[in-house]
Design a protein around this motif. Structure first.
Motif, PDB file in Angstrom:
ATOM      1  N   PRO A 164     -11.584  -7.084  23.672  1.00 10.00           N
ATOM      2  CA  PRO A 164     -10.818  -6.659  22.489  1.00 10.00           C
ATOM      3  C   PRO A 164     -11.449  -7.004  21.296  1.00 10.00           C
ATOM      4  N   PHE A 165     -11.205  -6.583  19.995  1.00  7.54           N
ATOM      5  CA  PHE A 165     -11.628  -7.161  18.687  1.00  7.54           C
ATOM      6  C   PHE A 165     -10.516  -6.620  17.841  1.00  7.54           C
ATOM      7  N   THR A 166     -10.375  -7.468  16.810  1.00  5.67           N
ATOM      8  CA  THR A 166      -9.412  -7.579  15.879  1.00  5.67           C
ATOM      9  C   THR A 166      -9.994  -7.196  14.398  1.00  5.67           C
ATOM     10  N   PHE A 167      -9.554  -6.321  13.711  1.00  8.66           N
ATOM     11  CA  PHE A 167      -9.831  -6.361  12.124  1.00  8.66           C
ATOM     12  C   PHE A 167      -8.643  -5.810  11.168  1.00  8.66           C
ATOM     13  N   THR A 168      -9.457  -6.270  10.027  1.00 13.54           N
ATOM     14  CA  THR A 168      -8.377  -5.586   8.941  1.00 13.54           C
ATOM     15  C   THR A 168      -9.077  -4.459   8.174  1.00 13.54           C
ATOM     16  N   PHE A 169      -8.498  -3.879   7.269  1.00 15.51           N
ATOM     17  CA  PHE A 169      -8.879  -2.550   6.830  1.00 15.51           C
ATOM     18  C   PHE A 169      -8.284  -2.309   5.311  1.00 15.51           C
ATOM     19  N   ALA A 170      -9.048  -1.447   4.600  1.00 16.64           N
ATOM     20  CA  ALA A 170      -8.296  -1.059   3.368  1.00 16.64           C
ATOM     21  C   ALA A 170      -9.370   0.079   2.922  1.00 16.64           C
ATOM     22  N   TYR A 171      -8.558   1.254   2.093  1.00 16.03           N
ATOM     23  CA  TYR A 171      -9.075   2.270   1.429  1.00 16.03           C
ATOM     24  C   TYR A 171      -9.090   1.650   0.002  1.00 16.03           C
ATOM     25  N   HIS A 172     -10.108   1.071  -0.516  1.00 14.40           N
ATOM     26  CA  HIS A 172      -9.995   0.356  -1.874  1.00 14.40           C
ATOM     27  C   HIS A 172     -10.156   1.439  -3.073  1.00 14.40           C
ATOM     28  N   THR A 173      -8.882   1.889  -3.217  1.00 12.55           N
ATOM     29  CA  THR A 173      -8.847   3.189  -4.183  1.00 12.55           C
ATOM     30  C   THR A 173      -8.905   2.718  -5.534  1.00 12.55           C
ATOM     31  N   TYR A 174      -9.967   2.919  -6.308  1.00 13.22           N
ATOM     32  CA  TYR A 174      -9.734   2.745  -7.789  1.00 13.22           C
ATOM     33  C   TYR A 174      -9.331   4.245  -8.521  1.00 13.22           C
ATOM     34  N   LEU A 175      -8.303   4.127  -9.081  1.00 13.32           N
ATOM     35  CA  LEU A 175      -7.594   5.246  -9.801  1.00 13.32           C
ATOM     36  C   LEU A 175      -8.061   5.225 -11.262  1.00 13.32           C
ATOM     37  N   ALA A 176      -8.362   6.286 -12.094  1.00 15.51           N
ATOM     38  CA  ALA A 176      -8.725   6.428 -13.380  1.00 15.51           C
ATOM     39  C   ALA A 176      -7.286   6.615 -14.045  1.00 15.51           C
ATOM     40  N   VAL A 177      -6.971   5.863 -15.154  1.00 15.47           N
ATOM     41  CA  VAL A 177      -5.647   6.081 -15.841  1.00 15.47           C
ATOM     42  C   VAL A 177      -6.160   6.036 -17.485  1.00 15.47           C
ATOM     43  N   SER A 178      -5.235   6.465 -18.032  1.00 17.12           N
ATOM     44  CA  SER A 178      -5.312   6.579 -19.487  1.00 17.12           C
ATOM     45  C   SER A 178      -5.372   5.138 -20.170  1.00 17.12           C
ATOM     46  N   ASP A 179      -4.464   4.236 -19.911  1.00 19.48           N
ATOM     47  CA  ASP A 179      -4.381   2.996 -20.243  1.00 19.48           C
ATOM     48  C   ASP A 179      -3.405   2.064 -19.448  1.00 19.48           C
ATOM     49  N   ILE A 180      -4.009   1.093 -18.914  1.00 21.53           N
ATOM     50  CA  ILE A 180      -3.203   0.385 -17.689  1.00 21.53           C
ATOM     51  C   ILE A 180      -1.769  -0.124 -18.409  1.00 21.53           C
ATOM     52  N   GLY A 181      -1.538  -0.339 -19.637  1.00 20.27           N
ATOM     53  CA  GLY A 181      -0.210  -0.512 -20.318  1.00 20.27           C
ATOM     54  C   GLY A 181       0.651   0.878 -20.350  1.00 20.27           C
ATOM     55  N   GLU A 182       0.202   1.803 -19.785  1.00 22.15           N
ATOM     56  CA  GLU A 182       0.965   3.003 -19.697  1.00 22.15           C
ATOM     57  C   GLU A 182       1.449   3.557 -18.303  1.00 22.15           C
ATOM     58  N   VAL A 183       1.037   2.656 -17.494  1.00 22.48           N
ATOM     59  CA  VAL A 183       0.977   2.909 -15.949  1.00 22.48           C
ATOM     60  C   VAL A 183       2.114   2.090 -15.265  1.00 22.48           C
ATOM     61  N   ARG A 184       2.883   2.756 -14.483  1.00 21.82           N
ATOM     62  CA  ARG A 184       3.732   1.905 -13.701  1.00 21.82           C
ATOM     63  C   ARG A 184       3.466   2.338 -11.950  1.00 21.82           C
ATOM     64  N   VAL A 185       3.759   1.536 -11.277  1.00 25.62           N
ATOM     65  CA  VAL A 185       3.631   1.908  -9.657  1.00 25.62           C
ATOM     66  C   VAL A 185       5.289   1.984  -9.200  1.00 25.62           C
TER      67      VAL A 185
END
Length: 318
Positions: A164-185
């Motif tokens: 067996p083996f164990t791993f972690t994973f991510a789709y390290h997604t960089y999104l383009a935005v107009s201005d970080i101050g105008e963004v919410r999640v």
């Protein structure tokens, strides 16, 4: 982009062009019937670009990014982080898959995205990998572009060794935005998170959404399957739908830490946010012969929620 290769079931739906970058690494350009495009590199299996039919770029790439041969990885697009994401083990924080050369998979396993414009890539464990992570694996990656412009990534990791083996994973997604101050999640209300700025301390999100006025580095644990990123200035919403990747990493280095990132220009942190589907808090374990699958779907839409709920947005303070 030179040369052309398209599967027969794609010929009426879109096109797939294969060429090489300045380092001789294969690059694939997907184009759907309406003209939206996705660019993928065999260097790391990394999606480098995702554009609308109007040519608007939806992914961020550092303004100082330099396309160097492997194992150098670019800060931008969607790097594939495997077999580690985070600083829990002895491997480098984002794993080694993003620094390896992948091959175009001519005999991929069947997947539900078959009818879309797509490319299949393959990464096999090699001698260099086995020295630092002694486990044999096969990693199949499909990158697909739907007719509506949605970007879909499907990863399948199979254990082909005798233990067996164990791993972690991510789709390290960089999104383009107009201005970080105008963004919410949105989609993280009442969700537990690990705050990497506080040594991984576990807390619970108190706001109905997350906005930005300082550095953020959080792992939202077992978040809702759909997360939305709202850009007020561009009046658009990007929906992130996940399967098999239960966690969501939200990151922006802000001004001070961004200066230490070679690929970032002076104000690049203002025009990006990373919202990544991941499997971190509960690592994945595969027995010999077992396979794991993780799916990410990104869909852009005009926002109808910004005016309705802008006054309700929470705001982070340092």
């Amino acid at each position: 982009m030179a040369g052309s290769a398209a599967a027969s079931d794609q010929s009426l739906r879109g096109s797939v062009e294969v060429g090489r970058d300045r380092n001789g690494v294969e690059m694939i350009l997907l184009r759907n019937p309406k003209g939206a495009t996705v660019e993928v590199s065999c260097h790391g299996g990394q999606v480098l670009s995702w554009k609308t039919v109007r040519g608007e770029e939806l992914l961020f790439m550092g303004s100082k990014a330099v396309y160097k041969p492997p194992p150098h990885a670019l800060r931008g697009g969607i790097p594939i982080c495997f077999p580690q994401f985070g600083a829990r083990e002895t491997l480098e924080k984002r794993g080694f898959a993003m620094g390896r050369l992948w091959t175009i998979d001519r005999d991929p396993p069947p997947l539900p995205e078959r009818g879309m414009t797509h490319v299949d890539l393959l990464l096999n464990s090699c001698a260099a990998d086995l020295k630092i992570w002694p486990h044999n694996f096969k990693f199949h990656l499909r990158v697909a572009l739907a007719d509506d412009g949605s970007l879909i990534l499907v990863s399948r990791v199979r254990n082909v060794c005798n233990k067996p083996f164990t791993f972690t994973f991510a789709y390290h997604t960089y999104l383009a935005v107009s201005d970080i101050g105008e963004v919410r999640v949105e989609g993280i209300e009442t969700c537990d998170y690990l705050d990497n700025l506080k040594g991984g301390m576990r807390s619970t999100e108190q706001g109905i959404s997350l906005s930005f006025d300082s550095e953020v580095d959080r792992v939202y644990v077992e978040a809702e399957s759909v997360i939305e990123v709202l850009d007020h200035e561009k009046r658009r919403t990007l929906k992130i739908n996940r399967e098999g990747v239960p966690d969501v990493v939200v990151w922006n280095p802000w001004d001070k830490k961004s200066k230490a990132i070679a690929d970032f220009g002076k104000n690049d942190y203002k025009r990006m946010v990373s919202v990544s589907g991941a499997a971190i808090e509960k690592p994945i374990t595969l027995k010999p012969g077992e396979e794991w699958m993780g799916r990410l779907k990104l869909t852009l839409s005009l926002s109808t929620k910004i005016e309705e709920s802008s006054s309700e947005s929470g705001c982070l303070t340092s």
